[in-house]
Design an enzyme around this catalytic site. Structure first.
Site, PDB file in Angstrom:
ATOM      1  N   ASP A   1       0.865  -1.176   0.000  1.00 56.26           N
ATOM      2  CA  ASP A   1       0.000   0.000   0.000  1.00 56.26           C
ATOM      3  C   ASP A   1       0.908   1.234   0.000  1.00 56.26           C
ATOM      4  O   ASP A   1       2.130   1.142   0.164  1.00 56.26           O
ATOM      5  CB  ASP A   1      -0.973  -0.003   1.176  1.00 56.26           C
ATOM      6  CG  ASP A   1      -2.191   0.877   0.874  1.00 56.26           C
ATOM      7  OD1 ASP A   1      -2.124   1.686  -0.073  1.00 56.26           O
ATOM      8  OD2 ASP A   1      -3.206   0.776   1.575  1.00 56.26           O
TER       9      ASP A   1
HETATM   10  C1  NOJ Z   1      -3.909   4.062  -0.061  1.00 61.70           C
HETATM   11  C2  NOJ Z   1      -5.099   3.161   0.076  1.00 61.70           C
HETATM   12  O1  NOJ Z   1      -5.048   2.468   1.306  1.00 61.70           O
HETATM   13  C3  NOJ Z   1      -5.228   2.149  -1.047  1.00 61.70           C
HETATM   14  O2  NOJ Z   1      -6.443   1.471  -0.899  1.00 61.70           O
HETATM   15  C4  NOJ Z   1      -5.124   2.821  -2.379  1.00 61.70           C
HETATM   16  O3  NOJ Z   1      -5.282   1.888  -3.405  1.00 61.70           O
HETATM   17  C5  NOJ Z   1      -3.768   3.498  -2.455  1.00 61.70           C
HETATM   18  N1  NOJ Z   1      -3.685   4.520  -1.423  1.00 61.70           N
HETATM   19  C6  NOJ Z   1      -3.519   4.125  -3.815  1.00 61.70           C
HETATM   20  O4  NOJ Z   1      -4.291   5.231  -3.974  1.00 61.70           O
END
Ligand code: NOJ
Length: 746
Positions: free
Chosen positions: A288
């Site tokens: 993430d």
């Molecule tokens: C953080 C989020 O937790 C995740 O779900 C998302 O896909 C990413 N950012 C990318 O934007």
């Protein structure tokens, strides 16, 4: 116990495809060979480049670490993927830069296409309320088709985290609290995004996230720790991820949280042993945003160097935005802390997907401006969005038949801060299209269907401030109308990532406004537009009609008007329990009975519950009304014993006893009466959504096989235990209409 868990861990580890072993080809013929040939040509730095993902400078969802010259990095093969770049034109421009790199390895473009791309669909939690797997798959199919026509190869969806805590803002992105329903929805959404398979021009890679147990963040505080027994992890939180693997999900994203002290990003048990080992997942895992580097803040590693070592060895293949890999992996390999074969395995997984997408044949195949123009926002897609939106609406209360509204009403007052809202009805993860947006507000949707009825309007109050300045106008507007429809709820950024709330009551003084309008004596319908279950006890007790619309996307206004005017009979059922107060959270229907269960809400003395609050929720999982009524009867079991592999079938009749056609979601729950360890008071095991005309009845049959009776014991073995099982069939988890029992003999 600990010994057993350790031995289980070891057993599962043996399943794991140790990165040094050669695997059987999982891919299309020839791709493995092409990947190996390319890998041979790559320098270590080029390999590490493939594991590096940067954001474009558009729509970042987190801090952009040290921007640098990304275009130059692309040309030098230092970036394997970019996120937050969209549109045929932008993606083509960046891909052209990638074609200037030595090996011309195409970039992968990823984006959070969570509930629609150009056409915004209802938020995933709302869609889950439809219990309509076909509609959910179709919504993902359309989102995938649009995104793929706009240069996107990869969506960071579906989020398949089970969530039992409505304070957690990200409940809006998932399918709610139930593992069985969540697993079916996970599968439907993966199939929808990936369509007929990678390589087709309308398919994007799905990404099951957040692996794992992110939905169990303590206290519902986003990014928080998860403290969980392994049995709960395996039984409640992992199955939707397994369903995503089985449905062919191309990628996984790990999660920000630690699980029992080990950050998911550096968690080898989760990523190597379970995902790539026991489950045989062949795709790749992206971290993430920044989660590799965040292991420093967790206190798990001391710097990005150690973070990169831990993450890659634990099976995180691609680094989203922490720059730990690009800055440290080469040194780690040279110093013998990371084997080059570990890097090779990660690179292979990523290259396979690039080949499967056909990017080596034509890196621009998804970046075609003409196709983009033709594909986005078509009337057909908008109509599908309207259909899913009305299926997602849940009728919570309808006394005195306030709904549906008659077309003969002289006037309807539309009151509330969300009557004319557009962005707020789209929801947190909708993509901002600026001026191009055409969203149907409630006001517009009502205008489209009101016919001769005069629509009056007053805002009354803002979503979250405490001024009552608009109350008087709202009350006088209500007094002039035959019926009042109030549009209340949350602003689009009140539920979503980093939007945990300790107070989930209807914000501001909206409930005060409802009281003032209800006091006029006019029939009142309250619409609740939100990204999570809210608390609204006064409204629930006093207002005759309540409709939970969630955030429904581009076609929200039309879909709500369809329901209000009875052109669509609501059929949604809650995918999450609605509490009476934050103090009841976590609250979910499939709890253990305990040794001191309360018989009912009045049984408070020395019982498992509260002395100052009922035990029951405000609205139970699976609850939702219709404009018609249904009768359940005639329960029949094919046998009262299950023995060997022969399943039992249970059938019953369902009759529409009202005056209009409608759909019911008939739900099957089971309880294993005596088991070790103990089992929940009920568990959803099947459901069927059927449409019946007035007076029509049908026979519904569910098959109960041993798989439905299985669970994890304390050694994490998937077992059944002989004994009695209770069958409960009903219209929600707390409205059992028929029950029976059978015995599992062996
Ligand atoms: C953080 C989020 O937790 C995740 O779900 C998302 O896909 C990413 N950012 C990318 O934007």
């Amino acid at each position: 116990m600990l010994k057993k868990i350790i031995s289980f861990t070891l057993i599962t580890f043996c399943f794991s495809i140790a990165y040094s072993q050669k695997k059987k080809s999982p891919t299309a013929p020839g791709i493995d060979e092409k990947v190996e040939a390319l890998l041979q040509k790559m320098t270590l730095d080029e390999k590490i480049g493939q594991l590096n993902q940067y954001t474009g400078d558009w729509e970042a969802t987190g801090p952009v670490t040290n921007s640098g010259n990304k275009l130059e990095d692309v040309k030098q093969g230092k970036i394997g993927s970019m996120l937050n770049v969209k549109g045929a034109k932008h993606t083509r421009a960046l891909q052209e830069a990638a074609m200037q790199s030595r090996l011309k390895i195409p970039l992968l473009f990823g984006l959070d296409v969570i509930h629609g791309y150009r056409v915004t669909f209802p938020i995933p939690l709302a869609e889950a309320a439809s219990w309509d797997l076909e509609a959910i798959e179709k919504s993902a199919r359309i989102a995938g088709t649009e995104a793929a026509a706009s240069g996107i190869h990869w969506t960071f969806a579906p989020m398949v985290d089970i969530a039992r805590d409505p304070r957690w803002g990200r409940v809006m992105e998932g399918a709610g609290e139930d593992t069985y329903l969540g697993s079916l929805i996970a599968k439907a959404r993966v199939k929808g995004f990936q369509g007929k398979g990678l390589g087709n021009l309308d398919a994007v890679m799905a990404c099951a996230k957040h692996f794992a147990a992110y939905g169990a963040a303590i206290g519902g505080r986003d990014y928080n720790s998860v403290d969980m027994g392994l049995r709960t992890l395996w039984e409640v939180y992992l199955p939707p991820f397994k369903a995503a693997v089985d449905a062919g999900a191309a990628t996984f994203m790990n999660s920000f949280n630690d699980i029992n002290g080990i950050p998911a990003t550096g968690n080898s048990y989760i990523q190597r042993d379970i995902l790539k080992g026991k489950w045989g997942f062949k795709g790749f895992v992206v971290s993430d945003w920044g989660s590799i580097g965040e292991m420093i803040q967790h206190g798990y590693v001391k710097d990005n160097y150690e973070a990169a070592e831990v993450a890659i060895n634990a099976g995180s293949d691609m680094d989203m935005e922490s720059r730990s890999y690009i800055n440290n992996l080469a040194k780690l390999v040279k110093e013998g802390k990371v084997k080059e074969e570990v890097i090779n395995d990660a690179v292979r997984r990523i290259l396979v997907k690039k080949f499967e997408l056909g990017l080596f044949d034509d890196p621009y195949r998804f970046s075609n401006e003409q196709r983009e123009k033709k594909t986005l926002n078509t009337p057909e897609f908008l109509e599908a969005a309207r259909d899913v939106a009305r299926k997602s609406i849940v009728l919570l209360k309808n006394e005195k038949q306030v709904l549906p509204l008659s077309k003969d009403l002289k006037s309807v007052a539309l009151i509330g801060p969300l009557v004319k809202a557009e962005k707020d009805m789209q929801g947190f993860w909708s993509i901002d299209w600026g001026k191009e947006d055409h969203l149907v507000s409630l006001y517009e949707g009502m205008q489209n269907q009101a016919g001769k009825t005069r629509l009056l309007y007053a805002k009354g109050c803002e979503i979250s401030d405490t001024s009552k300045a608009g109350f008087a106008e709202a009350v006088s507007t209500a007094q002039q109308a035959d019926v009042v429809v109030m549009a209340m709820g949350e602003k689009y950024d009140m539920s979503g990532e980093a939007k945990s709330r300790a107070n989930i009551h209807l914000p501001g003084n909206q409930e005060e406004l409802i009281k003032a309008i209800q006091a006029t004596g006019k029939p009142v319908v309250v619409l609740l537009m939100a990204g999570r279950p809210l608390v609204f006890n006064w409204t629930a007790d006093n207002v005759p009609a309540i409709v939970y619309t969630w955030w429904l996307g581009s076609q929200a206004g039309n879909a709500i008007a369809d329901v209000l005017y009875g052109n669509y009979n609501p059929s949604g059922k809650l995918p999450m329990t609605f509490p009476r107060s934050e103090g009841q959270i976590p609250i979910y229907y499939n709890y253990f009975n305990t040794g001191r269960p309360a018989k009912d809400d009045n049984d408070l003395n020395y019982r498992s519950g509260y002395i100052d609050m009922q035990k029951s929720p405000r609205y139970a999982f699976g609850y939702g009304l219709s404009y018609t009524t249904f009768e359940y009867g005639n329960l029949k079991l094919s046998d009262t014993n299950i023995s060997g592999n022969k399943p039992v079938t249970v059938s019953f009749t369902l009759k529409n006893t009202g005056n209009v056609a409608g759909e019911e979601v008939a739900q099957l729950y089971l309880q294993d009466m005596v088991a070790r360890p103990v089992r929940p008071v009920k568990e959803l095991k099947d459901f069927k959504k059927v449409m019946l005309k007035p007076g029509e009845s049908t026979t519904i049959t569910f098959t109960i096989d041993k798989e439905k009776l299985s669970f994890y014991n304390e050694n994490l073995e998937w077992i059944t235990q002989p004994g009695e099982f209770k069958i409960m069939i009903g219209s929600s988890s707390d409205a059992v209409k028929l029950d029976g029992s059978f015995t599992l003999v062996d």
